[in-house]
Design a protein around this motif. Structure first.
Motif, PDB file in Angstrom:
ATOM      1  N   ILE A  32       0.940  -0.654  -0.233  1.00  0.00           N
ATOM      2  CA  ILE A  32      -0.341  -0.072  -0.310  1.00  0.00           C
ATOM      3  C   ILE A  32       0.840   1.058   0.272  1.00  0.00           C
ATOM      4  CG2 ILE A  32      -1.604   1.359   0.971  1.00  0.00           C
ATOM      5  CD1 ILE A  32      -2.800  -1.304   1.725  1.00  0.00           C
ATOM      6  N   GLN A  33       2.057   1.032   1.631  1.00  0.00           N
ATOM      7  CA  GLN A  33       3.191   2.655   0.490  1.00  0.00           C
ATOM      8  C   GLN A  33       3.596   2.313  -1.079  1.00  0.00           C
ATOM      9  OE1 GLN A  33       5.758   1.134   3.857  1.00  0.00           O
ATOM     10  NE2 GLN A  33       5.284   2.696   5.275  1.00  0.00           N
ATOM     11  N   TYR A  34       3.287   2.052  -1.474  1.00  0.00           N
ATOM     12  CA  TYR A  34       4.278   1.513  -2.740  1.00  0.00           C
ATOM     13  C   TYR A  34       3.120   2.026  -4.068  1.00  0.00           C
ATOM     14  CZ  TYR A  34       8.156  -1.326  -3.794  1.00  0.00           C
ATOM     15  OH  TYR A  34       9.537  -1.526  -3.305  1.00  0.00           O
ATOM     16  N   LEU A  35       1.759   1.861  -3.601  1.00  0.00           N
ATOM     17  CA  LEU A  35       0.683   2.447  -3.949  1.00  0.00           C
ATOM     18  C   LEU A  35      -0.346   3.830  -3.969  1.00  0.00           C
ATOM     19  CD1 LEU A  35      -1.454  -0.908  -3.584  1.00  0.00           C
ATOM     20  CD2 LEU A  35      -0.653  -0.551  -5.609  1.00  0.00           C
ATOM     21  N   VAL A  36       0.296   3.970  -2.928  1.00  0.00           N
ATOM     22  CA  VAL A  36       0.162   5.697  -2.143  1.00  0.00           C
ATOM     23  C   VAL A  36       1.125   6.200  -3.297  1.00  0.00           C
ATOM     24  CG1 VAL A  36      -0.298   6.967  -0.792  1.00  0.00           C
ATOM     25  CG2 VAL A  36      -1.848   5.299  -0.218  1.00  0.00           C
ATOM     26  N   THR A  37       2.698   5.995  -2.791  1.00  0.00           N
ATOM     27  CA  THR A  37       3.450   6.863  -3.311  1.00  0.00           C
ATOM     28  C   THR A  37       3.470   6.756  -4.517  1.00  0.00           C
ATOM     29  OG1 THR A  37       4.667   6.341  -1.356  1.00  0.00           O
ATOM     30  CG2 THR A  37       6.255   6.884  -3.006  1.00  0.00           C
ATOM     31  N   SER A  38       2.825   5.940  -5.531  1.00  0.00           N
ATOM     32  CA  SER A  38       3.465   6.249  -6.674  1.00  0.00           C
ATOM     33  C   SER A  38       2.154   6.604  -7.643  1.00  0.00           C
ATOM     34  CB  SER A  38       3.892   4.618  -7.322  1.00  0.00           C
ATOM     35  OG  SER A  38       2.256   3.608  -7.057  1.00  0.00           O
ATOM     36  N   PHE A  39       1.527   7.059  -6.416  1.00  0.00           N
ATOM     37  CA  PHE A  39      -0.213   7.620  -7.219  1.00  0.00           C
ATOM     38  C   PHE A  39       0.136   9.083  -7.003  1.00  0.00           C
ATOM     39  CE2 PHE A  39      -4.192   9.546  -7.545  1.00  0.00           C
ATOM     40  CZ  PHE A  39      -4.731   8.545  -8.887  1.00  0.00           C
ATOM     41  N   VAL A  40       0.411   9.761  -5.915  1.00  0.00           N
ATOM     42  CA  VAL A  40       0.798  10.515  -5.341  1.00  0.00           C
ATOM     43  C   VAL A  40       1.790  11.353  -7.325  1.00  0.00           C
ATOM     44  CG1 VAL A  40       2.184  12.253  -4.598  1.00  0.00           C
ATOM     45  CG2 VAL A  40       0.692  10.900  -3.889  1.00  0.00           C
ATOM     46  N   PHE A  41       2.964  10.557  -7.526  1.00  0.00           N
ATOM     47  CA  PHE A  41       3.822  10.535  -8.679  1.00  0.00           C
ATOM     48  C   PHE A  41       2.829  11.195  -9.841  1.00  0.00           C
ATOM     49  CE2 PHE A  41       6.562  10.630  -5.125  1.00  0.00           C
ATOM     50  CZ  PHE A  41       7.111  11.690  -5.324  1.00  0.00           C
ATOM     51  N   PRO A  87       7.053   0.583 -10.260  1.00  0.00           N
ATOM     52  CA  PRO A  87       6.526   0.602  -8.685  1.00  0.00           C
ATOM     53  C   PRO A  87       5.018  -0.074  -7.909  1.00  0.00           C
ATOM     54  CG  PRO A  87       7.739   2.751  -9.548  1.00  0.00           C
ATOM     55  CD  PRO A  87       7.097   1.572  -9.957  1.00  0.00           C
ATOM     56  N   THR A  88       3.555   0.201  -9.484  1.00  0.00           N
ATOM     57  CA  THR A  88       2.873   0.359  -8.341  1.00  0.00           C
ATOM     58  C   THR A  88       2.309  -1.336  -8.974  1.00  0.00           C
ATOM     59  OG1 THR A  88       1.212   2.726  -8.878  1.00  0.00           O
ATOM     60  CG2 THR A  88      -0.029   1.075  -9.501  1.00  0.00           C
ATOM     61  N   ASN A  95       3.722  -6.619  -3.974  1.00  0.00           N
ATOM     62  CA  ASN A  95       4.012  -6.756  -2.616  1.00  0.00           C
ATOM     63  C   ASN A  95       2.378  -7.592  -2.345  1.00  0.00           C
ATOM     64  OD1 ASN A  95       6.400  -6.208  -1.227  1.00  0.00           O
ATOM     65  ND2 ASN A  95       6.878  -5.181  -2.323  1.00  0.00           N
ATOM     66  N   PHE A  96       1.285  -6.864  -2.403  1.00  0.00           N
ATOM     67  CA  PHE A  96       0.644  -6.811  -1.961  1.00  0.00           C
ATOM     68  C   PHE A  96      -0.239  -8.178  -1.721  1.00  0.00           C
ATOM     69  CE2 PHE A  96      -4.094  -7.067  -0.434  1.00  0.00           C
ATOM     70  CZ  PHE A  96      -3.968  -6.409   0.538  1.00  0.00           C
ATOM     71  N   LEU A  97       0.133  -8.597  -3.006  1.00  0.00           N
ATOM     72  CA  LEU A  97      -1.215  -9.913  -3.586  1.00  0.00           C
ATOM     73  C   LEU A  97      -0.352 -11.006  -3.946  1.00  0.00           C
ATOM     74  CD1 LEU A  97      -2.827  -8.643  -6.709  1.00  0.00           C
ATOM     75  CD2 LEU A  97      -4.217  -9.425  -3.668  1.00  0.00           C
ATOM     76  N   VAL A  98       0.854 -11.261  -3.910  1.00  0.00           N
ATOM     77  CA  VAL A  98       1.559 -12.063  -4.056  1.00  0.00           C
ATOM     78  C   VAL A  98       2.143 -13.285  -2.848  1.00  0.00           C
ATOM     79  CG1 VAL A  98       4.377 -13.258  -4.326  1.00  0.00           C
ATOM     80  CG2 VAL A  98       2.883 -11.489  -6.243  1.00  0.00           C
TER      81      VAL A  98
END
Length: 554
Positions: A32-41, A87-88, A95-98
């Motif tokens: 989730i850190q990846y998802l939120v950070t990458s969405f900002v970019f 990253p997303t 990371n979340f699913l595997v």
């Protein structure tokens, strides 16, 4: 109370919200850190794209200076590729699913996983800070000698940023490879894995093989820029074509690093919402491996106009056309999966089916530019821009949105609003096609890319493209509002709102810290819809023991 909400609720341990702002080793938090950070970019990269399109609304350079225009499209592409899509898809969804899908409690190397993420925020800030000294302006390919003649400080920051992001990608690839091969539950063979895991396996292999070559090219380019060596500088006897070979040996496989995980997401989403078994499981799985291998031997089709010998151009032309075969296998399998199904046209399914159609358009134009005569004609024109965006936005980004709508309940324990999800889909689909479809015509007519000024005869279609880009940018608003509101106060989701059969739907929503109380045993295939076992499996996932307590979401 809706069908997607839990009929019975009991308390389970969930991750405190503060954990998402810390150096956590929990794969779900990192995802989730990846998802939120990458969405900002994504939002930042999208803003840069709107500035570029606003400049191109008129033939003259009258909105930003020419040099600023070069900086804008360079940083737009860099951010969208290295800070959004890769990253997303690999870091966020991977990371979340595997671990959940293979029955593991975490990734193989949790600390390495956290380090791979925490390389990204400071590197991202570093790249953005380059705007204070003048960012890189030689395009995201950064070809020498042009990249050695532009802003030295901005180019040096760009090179360092790419090296650091590449290091993060290598760490992630190694972690996924070991996790998938060594941490599956004993009852899950490779041929029992969900197709997203197959996609991540193929992607990780590409990351490990190709990314070090890009890092090597960046190191040598940095020496030329800062020390005065002549690896790629023709003024000192260097060979810029060698840089192109090293750069594209990574950067064409990077297309598959960006699209293979999206293929995996779509292979998970379509069967669930069509209520049908996936058509051609093994063909889809093995085609991911075939794409991973073939992706490493097609890089020079980006160099058909750079003096490549005819015999070598023929080899890369044929290899590029051959790679369409495993991709076509996936497309036909997805269409066969949807055909005759009981379709649930929710937001995730709409984005998933749009992914297939938009990627087919990008794939067809890809076969066209694989042909040497046609590629020479449209090289460095807007036809290539259109092809690229139909693959990476119509493909990867539509896949990301499909994945977000599908797994948002699992990640947050809340349901997204379907009405606003469909508004988001309609605006995205319409805006995307208005923006990028006319670019095929512009390219065939000879409009060059990467220039701020152009012949006035192209003005009308550029106005259309710019209007489409504004619609596309505006489409993000309903999604952001929907996601934030739903995360805070949306309807609570049960453990299996879509009645899926993969293991992540057997744990509460959101999953507890340790994922599984005990190692699960595989009782059903991931796509065995329409069988008595599937009914029993879904009923078990909706039992009170798997429902999330209301108190734990407050």
């Amino acid at each position: 109370m809706t069908e997607a909400q839990a009929p019975h609720l009991e308390e389970v341990e969930v991750t405190p919200w503060r954990e998402y702002f810390s150096f956590s080793t929990d794969h779900k938090v990192i995802g989730i850190q990846y998802l939120v950070t990458s969405f900002v970019f994504y939002l930042i990269g999208g803003l840069l794209a709107e500035l570029v399109r606003t400049e191109l609304a008129t033939p003259a350079s009258d909105f930003v200076p020419r040099e600023t225009y070069n900086e804008l499209f360079t940083m737009h592409a860099t951010i969208m590729i290295f800070l959004w899509i890769i990253p997303t898809l690999t870091g966020g969804f991977g990371n979340f699913l595997v671990p959940l899908m293979i029955g593991a409690r975490d990734m193989a190397f949790p600390k390495l996983n956290a380090i791979a993420f925490w390389i990204i925020p400071p590197t991202s800030i570093l790249l953005l800070c380059s705007f204070f000294v003048g960012p890189a302006s030689a395009g995201w390919t950064s070809y020498p000698p042009l990249s050695l003649m532009t802003n030295k400080a901005g180019e040096a920051i760009w090179i360092l940023g790419v090296i650091l992001l590449g290091t993060s990608s290598i760490m992630a690839g190694l972690n996924f490879l070991v996790t998938i091969l060594k941490m599956r539950i004993p009852s899950m063979t490779l041929n029992d894995m969900p197709l997203f895991c197959w996609a991540m396996l193929a992607t990780s292999a590409l990351q490990l093989v190709a990314t070090p070559v890009l890092s090597g090219a960046m190191v040598l380019l940095g020496f030329d820029l800062l020390v005065g060596t002549n690896f790629f500088n023709p003024a000192g006897g260097g060979d810029p074509i060698v840089y192109q070979h090293m750069f594209w040996f990574y950067s064409h496989p990077a297309v598959y690093i960006m699209i293979l995980p999206a293929f995996g997401l779509i292979s998970e989403i379509l069967p669930v919402h069509a209520r049908k078994p996936i058509f051609g499981y093994q063909a889809i799985a093995y085609s991911s491996i075939a794409i991973s291998f073939l992706g490493l031997i097609v890089w020079a089709h980006h160099m058909f106009t750079s003096g490549t010998p005819d015999w070598l151009r023929m080899f890369f032309m044929i290899a590029t056309m051959v790679i369409a075969v495993p991709t076509g296998i996936k497309v036909f399998s997805w269409v066969a999966t949807v055909w005759g199904g009981k379709l649930n046209l929710c937001s995730a399914m709409l984005f998933g089916m749009a992914f297939v159609s938009m990627f087919v358009v990008g794939g067809l134009s890809g076969v066209m530019v694989a042909s040497v005569p046609f590629d020479i004609h449209v090289h460095d024109t807007y036809f290539v821009v259109a092809h690229l965006h139909y693959v990476l936005f119509g493909g990867s980004v539509f896949g990301i949105y499909a994945g977000l709508y599908h797994w948002f309940p699992k990640m947050t324990g809340r349901m997204l609003n379907e009405f606003w999800g469909k508004v988001h889909f309609a605006m995205t689909f319409v805006g995307f096609n208005i923006c990028f479809l006319p670019m095929h015509v512009l390219g065939l007519q000879g409009m060059n890319r990467r220039i701020a000024e152009y012949d006035p005869k192209f003005a009308a279609l550029n106005v259309v493209c710019t209007i489409g880009s504004y619609i596309l940018a505006t489409s993000t608003i309903p999604f952001v509002v929907n996601a934030v509101w739903s995360w805070l106060a949306g309807p609570r989701a049960n453990s299996n709102p879509w009645k899926g059969l993969t293991l992540e739907w057997t744990v509460p929503s959101p999953p507890p810290v340790e994922n599984f109380e005990e190692d699960p045993v595989l009782a059903i295939g991931p796509y065995d819809y329409g069988t008595p076992k599937a009914l029993d499996f879904v009923a078990a996932t909706l039992a009170p023991a798997h429902a999330l307590a209301a108190e734990s979401l407050e």
